[in-house]
Design an enzyme around this catalytic site. Structure first.
Site, PDB file in Angstrom:
ATOM      1  N   SER A 197       0.852  -1.186   0.000  1.00  0.00           N
ATOM      2  CA  SER A 197       0.000   0.000   0.000  1.00  0.00           C
ATOM      3  C   SER A 197       0.886   1.233   0.000  1.00  0.00           C
ATOM      4  CB  SER A 197      -0.893  -0.001   1.248  1.00  0.00           C
ATOM      5  OG  SER A 197      -1.530   1.248   1.436  1.00  0.00           O
ATOM      6  N   TYR A 210      -2.105  -0.741  10.805  1.00  0.00           N
ATOM      7  CA  TYR A 210      -2.101  -0.997   9.360  1.00  0.00           C
ATOM      8  C   TYR A 210      -0.807  -0.488   8.726  1.00  0.00           C
ATOM      9  CZ  TYR A 210      -3.788  -1.257   4.544  1.00  0.00           C
ATOM     10  OH  TYR A 210      -3.932  -1.567   3.212  1.00  0.00           O
TER      11      TYR A 210
END
Length: 341
Positions: A197, A210
């Site tokens: 990501s 995350y």
């Protein structure tokens, strides 16, 4: 070799690498074939994983789909089989038109295999990997795609959710790679894809677990790539995929400044996967989508922290996750009330 001579040689190689990189931007290299190769995708039951499965199916890869949700995984497999049937019909028509003289790879020889696997559990990964080797064969393309997000501020996030995020988003890459890399090393052939990501390259507030998991998996991928180069295993390729916010519902509610959002909207999942496939099939080491993410990452590396904070506040990126977290919290409260908790 004399160190001065070696220094100039290294300088030339570095400059040549820039030339080759520029050439790739101007002239797209030819895509390699994955027809008949075993491609394993984790998190294939939905989102990007499902789209990766469909793209590889269109290229006649033999698919192995892993997901924790059996029903969703089977739905993806059904879509893949539909693609295979369409390819088979097209091949039959081509053979008939060519009076049977053309040799075409029939997709009926290809199959899709589904396995219910929790990649956050090490032993589950190893046991399922052994089943794949026995029932399907050795994996040539490994797409580590499975991911989760807790959606809590750090001090409100239960420890077990933090551990779960780290296990699925980061540790699972270790287990799957350890399971399938040995054979790749033996034959010096394979491709490992890490779906990370943009939050593995720079961070924002409210998603500490995350970001930590994605930063960790980016570091894992880079170190693995260097290890393969050091071992001179040039037949094993690696691709790191770092997309910006993708409109899959995973971060529903996430918003940057409304005046900026039209210029940097959430990515369409189809577009994200198609760009990633181009990178994978041309052996591109890394892809950030959109390309603006390369600039953001570079600026974050050279600017003072306070300058980065100013940019975040201008873009509305400093608290962009707060609406998403609030929605998650509201949904959790509604479920608890509904269940009488």
């Amino acid at each position: 070799m004399n160190i001065v001579v070696e220094f100039f040689l290294v300088t030339f190689k570095v400059l040549w690498a820039f030339v080759l990189a520029a050439a790739r931007w101007l002239v797209r290299p030819k895509e390699k074939s994955v027809a008949g190769q075993v491609c394993l995708i984790t998190g294939a039951g939905s989102g990007l994983g499902r789209l990766f499965a469909l793209e590889f199916a269109r290229r006649r890869a033999l698919l192995v789909l892993w997901d924790i949700n059996t029903q969703s995984n089977e739905e993806t497999a059904g879509m893949v089989r539909h693609i295979y049937r369409d390819l088979e019909a097209a091949d039959a028509a081509a053979l008939q038109a060519g009076n049977g003289e053309e040799e075409i790879l029939p997709p009926c020889n290809l199959q899709v295999f589904t396995y219910t696997c929790d990649v956050g559990k090490r032993e589950n990964v190893y046991l399922t990997a052994e089943r794949v080797r026995k029932e399907v064969g050795e994996v040539s393309v490994l797409v580590n795609n499975a991911g989760v997000v807790s959606g809590h501020h750090l001090l409100e996030c239960p420890d077990e959710l933090i551990e779960r995020t780290m296990m699925v988003n980061c540790h699972a890459h270790f287990w799957t790679t350890k399971a399938f890399l040995p054979t790749m090393l033996e034959i010096n052939h394979g491709h490992i894809v890490t779906v990370a990501s943009s939050l593995g390259l720079f961070s924002t507030a409210g998603v500490e677990d995350y970001c930590a998991s994605k930063f960790g998996v980016v570091g894992f991928h880079e170190s693995l790539s260097h290890e393969l180069k050091a071992a001179e295993k040039d037949g094993i390729k690696t691709t790191l995929v770092c997309p910006y916010l993708v409109d899959t519902g995973m971060f529903r509610g996430c918003r940057i400044r409304k005046e900026i959002e039209p210029f940097l909207p959430p990515l369409k999942p189809d577009y994200c996967v198609k760009q990633a496939m181009k990178a994978i099939l041309t052996d591109q080491p890394m892809i950030c989508t959109p390309r603006l993410m390369y600039i953001v990452t570079f600026m974050k590396s050279i600017l003072p922290f306070e300058a980065v904070v100013c940019m975040y506040r201008f873009l509305g990126a400093d608290k962009c996750m707060y609406p998403f977290i609030a929605q998650r919290k509201q949904a959790t409260n509604n479920n608890e009330a509904k269940n009488g908790i």
